[in-house]
Motif scaffolding. Sequence first.
Motif, PDB file in Angstrom:
ATOM      1  N   TYR A 172      29.000  39.371  32.322  1.00  0.00           N
ATOM      2  CA  TYR A 172      28.475  40.513  31.583  1.00  0.00           C
ATOM      3  C   TYR A 172      29.617  41.190  30.813  1.00  0.00           C
ATOM      4  O   TYR A 172      30.551  41.737  31.413  1.00  0.00           O
ATOM      5  CB  TYR A 172      27.823  41.516  32.531  1.00  0.00           C
ATOM      6  N   VAL A 173      29.534  41.134  29.488  1.00  0.00           N
ATOM      7  CA  VAL A 173      30.510  41.785  28.627  1.00  0.00           C
ATOM      8  C   VAL A 173      29.876  43.069  28.107  1.00  0.00           C
ATOM      9  O   VAL A 173      28.815  43.041  27.481  1.00  0.00           O
ATOM     10  CB  VAL A 173      30.924  40.880  27.456  1.00  0.00           C
TER      11      VAL A 173
ATOM     12  N   MET B 261      27.551  30.177  46.594  1.00  0.00           N
ATOM     13  CA  MET B 261      28.179  31.483  46.424  1.00  0.00           C
ATOM     14  C   MET B 261      28.205  31.815  44.929  1.00  0.00           C
ATOM     15  O   MET B 261      28.735  31.060  44.135  1.00  0.00           O
ATOM     16  CB  MET B 261      29.601  31.459  47.000  1.00  0.00           C
ATOM     17  N   ARG B 262      27.623  32.957  44.576  1.00  0.00           N
ATOM     18  CA  ARG B 262      27.492  33.313  43.168  1.00  0.00           C
ATOM     19  C   ARG B 262      28.232  34.628  42.892  1.00  0.00           C
ATOM     20  O   ARG B 262      28.295  35.517  43.751  1.00  0.00           O
ATOM     21  CB  ARG B 262      26.024  33.445  42.783  1.00  0.00           C
ATOM     22  N   PHE B 263      28.756  34.754  41.676  1.00  0.00           N
ATOM     23  CA  PHE B 263      29.535  35.926  41.288  1.00  0.00           C
ATOM     24  C   PHE B 263      28.948  36.576  40.043  1.00  0.00           C
ATOM     25  O   PHE B 263      28.421  35.892  39.158  1.00  0.00           O
ATOM     26  CB  PHE B 263      30.984  35.531  40.991  1.00  0.00           C
ATOM     27  N   ASP B 264      29.056  37.898  39.974  1.00  0.00           N
ATOM     28  CA  ASP B 264      28.835  38.633  38.738  1.00  0.00           C
ATOM     29  C   ASP B 264      30.207  39.043  38.222  1.00  0.00           C
ATOM     30  O   ASP B 264      31.017  39.604  38.964  1.00  0.00           O
ATOM     31  CB  ASP B 264      27.987  39.885  38.978  1.00  0.00           C
ATOM     32  N   ILE B 265      30.481  38.758  36.958  1.00  0.00           N
ATOM     33  CA  ILE B 265      31.779  39.047  36.354  1.00  0.00           C
ATOM     34  C   ILE B 265      31.580  40.070  35.244  1.00  0.00           C
ATOM     35  O   ILE B 265      30.748  39.880  34.358  1.00  0.00           O
ATOM     36  CB  ILE B 265      32.413  37.764  35.797  1.00  0.00           C
ATOM     37  N   VAL B 266      32.336  41.159  35.303  1.00  0.00           N
ATOM     38  CA  VAL B 266      32.179  42.252  34.347  1.00  0.00           C
ATOM     39  C   VAL B 266      33.447  42.397  33.506  1.00  0.00           C
ATOM     40  O   VAL B 266      34.549  42.548  34.042  1.00  0.00           O
ATOM     41  CB  VAL B 266      31.879  43.578  35.074  1.00  0.00           C
ATOM     42  N   VAL B 267      33.272  42.349  32.187  1.00  0.00           N
ATOM     43  CA  VAL B 267      34.383  42.530  31.243  1.00  0.00           C
ATOM     44  C   VAL B 267      34.072  43.732  30.348  1.00  0.00           C
ATOM     45  O   VAL B 267      33.217  43.639  29.459  1.00  0.00           O
ATOM     46  CB  VAL B 267      34.602  41.275  30.376  1.00  0.00           C
ATOM     47  N   PRO B 268      34.706  44.881  30.570  1.00  0.00           N
ATOM     48  CA  PRO B 268      34.516  46.026  29.672  1.00  0.00           C
ATOM     49  C   PRO B 268      35.368  45.850  28.421  1.00  0.00           C
ATOM     50  O   PRO B 268      36.506  45.366  28.498  1.00  0.00           O
ATOM     51  CB  PRO B 268      34.996  47.216  30.512  1.00  0.00           C
TER      52      PRO B 268
END
Length: 296
Positions: free
Chosen positions: A34-35, A1-8
């Motif tokens: 992903y920042v 199970m893989r996640f994409d993590i977004v930090v604005p």
Amino acid sequence: MRFDIVVPVYNKAHTVLRAVESVLSQEYGDFALYVVDDGSSDGGVDSLNLIADSRLTVVRQDNSGVSVARNKGVSLGRSQYVCFLDADDEWDKNFLQRIVSLISDFPAAAIYSTGHRVNEDGVVRDVTSSSVRRGYVTDFYSLSRSVELVNSSKVVLRRDVLDEIGGFPPGVKVGEDLYVWIRAAFQRKVAYDPSVAVTIFRMFDEGKKERSKLVPYPLEYFSRNREFFSGAASLKRYVEFIGLRHVIGSGLNGDFHGGLIRVIALVKLNFFLGLFSFFIIIPPPAFLRYMKRLVR
């Protein structure tokens, strides 16, 4: 199970490293981070330049707002699940592991979340509910009026549901995240783990002055799209609650003009509630303090 993590990120140079390190130190490590620097003027993500971790990608864009930044981060990934974290907050090391277990046990949900704690000027309190058991939430909209089940630093969404909604609404400065949670919960179930695994830092934000005169987007959107309320009375009450809470906020800040704008928007959704809310922006402070306790 893989996640994409977004930090604005927008002018969070003093906290973004803490947020990123809390992700990279997760016990569960199968993710891409992903920042997205949304045109920061304070060197935003410069502190991340020395991090040598192949899971981290940093991108910059002209200042376009948090919705565009989040959508940009989402577009860079391909994983089935997308996580969000604000640049001034942090995850406990077991946050992702708790989410993995939640997804495994309750696979039919669109949204996954945990309890969190709030750190406000060094005073820490847990925000969770022992009355909400781990698993599918019975009535997300009703419970969300008393417990903050979801926020932009602890939510995990199915990508296909987020794509179907159309992502975060560009240009919206108030309630853009609430709109997405509401739409996602309308389409599928919500799964919640009351265990506290995220820290939200509350601090003064200059941008709040500007946003205090704006109408929360769910109020605008659902006033125009009332078909969502058919057979969903708790959804309507929740949107009304959001509007009333923002009117009270304007009253507590002594912002009659901003409050009046919000009252007018609430009138369009519920005439009598909107009419009542007008008196919230002009009463004595003691009454406002009482009302504030009611909507916490």
